[in-house]
Scaffold this motif. Sequence first.
Motif, mmCIF file in Angstrom:
data_model
loop_
_atom_site.group_PDB
_atom_site.id
_atom_site.type_symbol
_atom_site.label_atom_id
_atom_site.label_comp_id
_atom_site.label_asym_id
_atom_site.label_seq_id
_atom_site.Cartn_x
_atom_site.Cartn_y
_atom_site.Cartn_z
ATOM 1 N N THR A 239 0.619 -1.113 -0.019
ATOM 2 C CA THR A 239 -0.110 -0.066 -0.097
ATOM 3 C C THR A 239 0.946 1.133 0.029
ATOM 4 N N GLU A 240 0.211 2.313 -0.134
ATOM 5 C CA GLU A 240 1.036 3.694 -0.287
ATOM 6 C C GLU A 240 1.737 4.038 0.941
ATOM 7 N N HIS A 241 1.112 3.484 2.300
ATOM 8 C CA HIS A 241 1.989 3.867 3.448
ATOM 9 C C HIS A 241 2.981 2.877 3.637
ATOM 10 N N ASP A 242 2.605 1.563 3.410
ATOM 11 C CA ASP A 242 3.885 0.727 3.512
ATOM 12 C C ASP A 242 4.834 0.892 2.601
ATOM 13 N N LEU A 243 4.498 1.507 1.450
ATOM 14 C CA LEU A 243 5.752 1.842 0.248
ATOM 15 C C LEU A 243 6.667 2.951 1.102
ATOM 16 N N MET A 244 5.919 3.942 1.644
ATOM 17 C CA MET A 244 6.583 4.728 2.259
ATOM 18 C C MET A 244 7.826 4.544 3.296
ATOM 19 N N ARG A 245 7.158 3.659 4.271
ATOM 20 C CA ARG A 245 7.772 3.161 5.019
ATOM 21 C C ARG A 245 9.028 2.287 4.708
ATOM 22 N N LEU A 246 9.024 1.625 3.749
ATOM 23 C CA LEU A 246 9.936 0.754 3.201
ATOM 24 C C LEU A 246 11.110 1.757 2.417
ATOM 25 N N ARG A 247 10.436 2.718 1.742
ATOM 26 C CA ARG A 247 11.406 3.653 0.980
ATOM 27 C C ARG A 247 12.275 4.444 2.266
ATOM 28 N N GLY A 248 11.736 4.800 3.233
ATOM 29 C CA GLY A 248 12.595 5.408 4.315
ATOM 30 C C GLY A 248 13.412 4.386 4.978
ATOM 31 N N CYS A 249 12.961 3.136 5.082
ATOM 32 C CA CYS A 249 14.016 2.286 6.070
ATOM 33 C C CYS A 249 15.235 2.155 4.992
ATOM 34 N N LEU A 250 14.939 2.077 3.597
ATOM 35 C CA LEU A 250 16.174 1.465 2.740
ATOM 36 C C LEU A 250 16.924 2.667 2.481
ATOM 37 N N GLU A 251 16.553 4.079 2.574
ATOM 38 C CA GLU A 251 17.336 4.977 2.245
ATOM 39 C C GLU A 251 18.069 5.390 3.504
ATOM 40 N N ASP A 252 17.724 4.897 4.706
ATOM 41 C CA ASP A 252 18.351 5.424 6.120
ATOM 42 C C ASP A 252 18.596 4.331 6.807
ATOM 43 N N ALA A 253 19.235 3.207 6.159
ATOM 44 C CA ALA A 253 19.729 1.982 6.534
ATOM 45 C C ALA A 253 20.963 2.425 7.294
ATOM 46 N N PRO A 254 21.302 1.735 8.495
ATOM 47 C CA PRO A 254 22.638 2.195 9.197
ATOM 48 C C PRO A 254 23.637 1.126 8.932
ATOM 49 N N LEU A 255 23.837 0.975 7.546
ATOM 50 C CA LEU A 255 24.997 0.274 7.258
ATOM 51 C C LEU A 255 26.178 0.923 6.935
ATOM 52 N N GLU A 256 27.369 0.664 7.589
ATOM 53 C CA GLU A 256 28.598 1.526 7.457
ATOM 54 C C GLU A 256 29.164 1.794 6.000
ATOM 55 N N ARG A 257 29.182 2.926 5.805
ATOM 56 C CA ARG A 257 29.857 3.386 4.257
ATOM 57 C C ARG A 257 29.022 2.810 3.109
ATOM 58 N N ALA A 258 27.834 2.603 3.377
ATOM 59 C CA ALA A 258 26.844 2.171 2.317
ATOM 60 C C ALA A 258 25.801 2.979 2.454
ATOM 61 N N HIS A 259 25.299 3.485 0.932
ATOM 62 C CA HIS A 259 24.048 4.134 0.805
ATOM 63 C C HIS A 259 23.044 3.733 -0.070
ATOM 64 N N LEU A 260 22.042 3.468 0.028
ATOM 65 C CA LEU A 260 21.125 2.731 -0.650
ATOM 66 C C LEU A 260 20.122 3.786 -1.323
ATOM 67 N N THR A 261 19.784 3.994 -2.652
ATOM 68 C CA THR A 261 18.912 4.887 -2.948
ATOM 69 C C THR A 261 17.838 4.396 -3.611
ATOM 70 N N VAL A 262 16.563 4.677 -3.464
ATOM 71 C CA VAL A 262 15.519 4.144 -4.351
ATOM 72 C C VAL A 262 15.341 4.885 -5.807
ATOM 73 N N VAL A 263 15.426 4.238 -6.713
ATOM 74 C CA VAL A 263 15.352 5.040 -8.014
ATOM 75 C C VAL A 263 13.962 4.915 -8.717
ATOM 76 N N GLY A 264 13.229 3.871 -8.304
ATOM 77 C CA GLY A 264 12.111 3.569 -9.204
ATOM 78 C C GLY A 264 11.137 2.514 -8.310
ATOM 79 N N VAL A 265 9.810 2.843 -8.384
ATOM 80 C CA VAL A 265 8.780 1.995 -7.806
ATOM 81 C C VAL A 265 7.555 1.622 -8.725
ATOM 82 N N GLY A 266 7.218 0.398 -8.831
ATOM 83 C CA GLY A 266 6.050 0.263 -9.651
ATOM 84 C C GLY A 266 5.208 -0.925 -9.309
ATOM 85 N N ASP A 267 4.038 -0.996 -9.603
ATOM 86 C CA ASP A 267 2.914 -2.274 -9.514
ATOM 87 C C ASP A 267 3.232 -3.056 -10.482
#
Length: 304
Positions: free
Chosen positions: A270-298
């Motif tokens: 859903t829209e709210h779950d997708l927002m939470r998943l995007r926020g978690c992926l782009e804010d993951a606390p992995l050292e020296r690694a950064h993940l960016t969401v470039v596209g989402v589709g159904d």
Amino acid sequence: MRKITYVFGALVAAGAGTYLVVYLYRWQWQRAMICGVLLLVVEVMLFGLATLGRLNGLEERLRDTDRRQRELDARQEDILTRLREPAVAHEERRFRWLEDPADRTYVFVPVLMVAGVLLSGLAWVVQKVATATARPAERRLAGRLAVLAAPDPAAPGDLDDLPPLGGGPGGRTARLATVTVVGAALLAALIVGLADLTQTRKEEANENEATSVVVQIELRGTDMSSDGKALAAQQIWESCRHSTAAPLRHASLGDLGDGTFAGVVRPALTEHDLMRLRGCLEDAPLERAHLTVVGVGDAEAVEG
């Protein structure tokens, strides 16, 4: 300099508070905590500066008081020293005609008495003339000053009709109450809005078959090989599988090459779950690694 510091601190606090709300809305908890800590540090710094300014003012006042007290003590000591001087030092100030008895004429005191009587009589005549000539002038002056005279307190209604100076205590109380009500309303609106944005509520199910998420990973100063990127991306993806309300049991992550990966989530988010998943992926606390969401589709369900 102090005003510049206050302005700079207020701007930093406003920026930190704004981004704190933004990151909370995006479900990016690590960045939100950093902004919250920064906001707390700035508030403590401003409080310390205000307290230090008050202490410096008190110290200056104490110094001025001590300086004035020392000057007063010095003047008192000087006056006390003069008062304790022996009477011999004042003998030179006597009249010379009193020192030699042969030169006494005994006419000085009568002359002073007669001169005093004459001067007293002349002063009495001047006073009478001045009193007789000053009454019309006083009357005219009183007529000019009548418009500036204060109203009679005994007269009813005179003082009640006058507006209070500076708004009076009632005006200050009304302004304080207005500011308090407006501030409380803004704070309540902020809390309610933030709670509404971050609240997990039941949403309508997504009728699509699955949701695809395309991400790109960047590593800094570590293993830049494809295996290292794949491992880091898989760790971040697995750590965020529990960030949505719906369980992600069938969520695979495929390598598209050049640091780009695609994840497929079933059922569709859903829209709210997708927002939470995007926020978690782009804010993951992995050292020296950064993940960016470039596209989402159904992906729509295939009929038949």
